[in-house]
Design an enzyme around this catalytic site. Sequence first.
Site, PDB file in Angstrom:
ATOM      1  N   TYR A 143       0.818  -1.215   0.000  1.00 21.44           N
ATOM      2  CA  TYR A 143       0.000   0.000   0.000  1.00 21.44           C
ATOM      3  C   TYR A 143       0.856   1.272   0.000  1.00 21.44           C
ATOM      4  O   TYR A 143       0.361   2.358  -0.228  1.00 21.44           O
ATOM      5  CB  TYR A 143      -0.950   0.023   1.212  1.00 21.44           C
ATOM      6  CG  TYR A 143      -1.986  -1.093   1.213  1.00 21.44           C
ATOM      7  CD1 TYR A 143      -2.349  -1.738   0.041  1.00 21.44           C
ATOM      8  CD2 TYR A 143      -2.606  -1.492   2.382  1.00 21.44           C
ATOM      9  CE1 TYR A 143      -3.287  -2.763   0.041  1.00 21.44           C
ATOM     10  CE2 TYR A 143      -3.554  -2.511   2.389  1.00 21.44           C
ATOM     11  CZ  TYR A 143      -3.881  -3.140   1.214  1.00 21.44           C
ATOM     12  OH  TYR A 143      -4.810  -4.145   1.208  1.00 21.44           O
ATOM     13  N   LYS A 194       3.626 -15.494   1.484  1.00 21.46           N
ATOM     14  CA  LYS A 194       3.590 -16.326   0.274  1.00 21.46           C
ATOM     15  C   LYS A 194       5.029 -16.520  -0.197  1.00 21.46           C
ATOM     16  O   LYS A 194       5.434 -16.016  -1.244  1.00 21.46           O
ATOM     17  CB  LYS A 194       2.739 -15.624  -0.806  1.00 21.46           C
ATOM     18  CG  LYS A 194       1.260 -15.615  -0.518  1.00 21.46           C
ATOM     19  CD  LYS A 194       0.567 -16.918  -0.852  1.00 21.46           C
ATOM     20  CE  LYS A 194       0.447 -17.126  -2.339  1.00 21.46           C
ATOM     21  NZ  LYS A 194      -0.097 -18.472  -2.641  1.00 21.46           N
ATOM     22  N   ASP A 227      -2.762 -18.124   1.602  1.00 18.18           N
ATOM     23  CA  ASP A 227      -3.985 -18.721   1.039  1.00 18.18           C
ATOM     24  C   ASP A 227      -4.442 -19.911   1.884  1.00 18.18           C
ATOM     25  O   ASP A 227      -5.654 -20.098   2.103  1.00 18.18           O
ATOM     26  CB  ASP A 227      -3.794 -19.104  -0.436  1.00 18.18           C
ATOM     27  CG  ASP A 227      -2.492 -19.857  -0.698  1.00 18.18           C
ATOM     28  OD1 ASP A 227      -1.621 -19.887   0.207  1.00 18.18           O
ATOM     29  OD2 ASP A 227      -2.330 -20.404  -1.799  1.00 18.18           O
ATOM     30  N   ASP A 251      -4.907  -7.299   5.939  1.00 18.06           N
ATOM     31  CA  ASP A 251      -6.144  -6.601   5.585  1.00 18.06           C
ATOM     32  C   ASP A 251      -7.229  -7.619   5.238  1.00 18.06           C
ATOM     33  O   ASP A 251      -8.351  -7.595   5.766  1.00 18.06           O
ATOM     34  CB  ASP A 251      -5.827  -5.692   4.376  1.00 18.06           C
ATOM     35  CG  ASP A 251      -6.928  -4.691   4.101  1.00 18.06           C
ATOM     36  OD1 ASP A 251      -7.925  -4.692   4.850  1.00 18.06           O
ATOM     37  OD2 ASP A 251      -6.793  -3.918   3.142  1.00 18.06           O
ATOM     38  N   ASP A 255     -10.490  -9.042   7.878  1.00 15.04           N
ATOM     39  CA  ASP A 255     -11.906  -8.910   7.507  1.00 15.04           C
ATOM     40  C   ASP A 255     -12.577 -10.278   7.461  1.00 15.04           C
ATOM     41  O   ASP A 255     -13.730 -10.437   7.870  1.00 15.04           O
ATOM     42  CB  ASP A 255     -12.053  -8.225   6.145  1.00 15.04           C
ATOM     43  CG  ASP A 255     -12.086  -6.707   6.297  1.00 15.04           C
ATOM     44  OD1 ASP A 255     -11.877  -6.217   7.428  1.00 15.04           O
ATOM     45  OD2 ASP A 255     -12.321  -6.015   5.295  1.00 15.04           O
TER      46      ASP A 255
END
Length: 372
Positions: A143, A194, A227, A251, A255
């Site tokens: 970001y 990852k 994942d 993030d 959520d």
Amino acid sequence: MSGTHSILFVPGDGIGPEVMEEVRRVIDWFARKRNLHVEIEDALIGGACYDAHEVAILDETVEKAKRADVVLLGAVGGPKWRDVPFEQRPEAALLKLRKELDLFANLRPAICFAPMADASSLKRELVEGLDILIVRELTGGIYFGTPRGIEDLGNGEKSAVNTQRYDSREIRRIAQVAFLLARTRRSLVTSVEKRNVMETGILWHEEVTRTHEREYSDVQLEHLLADACAMELVRRPKRFDVILADNLFGDMLSDEAAMLTGSLGMLPSASLGEMDKDGRRAAMYEPVHGSAPDIAGESVANPIASVLGFAMALRYSFNRNEDAALLEQAVNDTLEDGVRTADIWQEGCEKVSTSGMGENIVSRLESNAAAS
Ligand code: NAD
């Protein structure tokens, strides 16, 4: 822990002042009954500050936030301030506070109180008693990384780029937060990245492992691909204690974890800064929800997210685990009693106002304390 804790109280806009009034009620109870010494100072933030001073936050408020042990924030924003200059929009005040206090660690608990388990999209047995803490790196990663931008290729096509970049220090300091917090909980950190496809994942894995070996080998550490973690969160969420993730994966995963618990009005969050040599770190606690202009002023907002934010402050800033547990238990018992604000109301429950919920939580604190 003894001593006086300083709190900067910034209720903000919309339902912010309504829900924060109930936090004040709860703080009062701890001050009277549990020997909690606090000094509370109030300040304006967001639209409320813009109306008074034509800025979203005053510099003196930022300075007060730096000096305070904790900042307790309600929420900012609303349609009234849609047209204010971009740099003075209410949300800019939050970004400024996060930047000035260098709040690089975001903590998002996902707690599922038993009486609310049916509000989850997962089966009751999977989520009842769930208690996960997601520790997300908040000031680095994709970001913020450069180069970034959208380039016009001149042939009617465009090309966009963002850059994921982490350095060792950024990874180490967020890993330290996760390990320290795990020590106050069930002592398991699951670090996600990852590394199979990203160099930042390889470095993340290396630095977390090294930090663990050097300083926190008493805490259990496991590594999981992001994942796989997303899948495990809906398959077997109770296996997790603390999940450590970068900005992007944190993030998403926070959520996802939040939705396991049901309602937006129940979710707190915290942002922490770096620890200084005296063991003190900047901290801001707030509900995950916004200022809910659609229900502001109607006394129907659910104050539980803000109240649980204060429970986090008790645990993570004031080192008062027992008091934090008392407060969480009182919230659980209030829900168990069938007391509900409109957003979480179900058939057969008693519908209460914002202050009604606060009063019930304090009554439960009182009766639980008397019974113990
Ligand atoms: P929101 O979280 O304010 O509201 C979303 C929905 O959830 C609304 O229907 C609202 O009534 C309901 N809701 C939220 N909190 C509730 C509570 N405690 N009790 C009962 N119902 C609740 O999100 P939004 O509508 O997208 O945003 C409204 C404003 O809040 C915008 O200006 C936005 O920028 C701002 N915002 C601020 C923050 C913050 O201060 N940290 C976070 C998110 C949004």
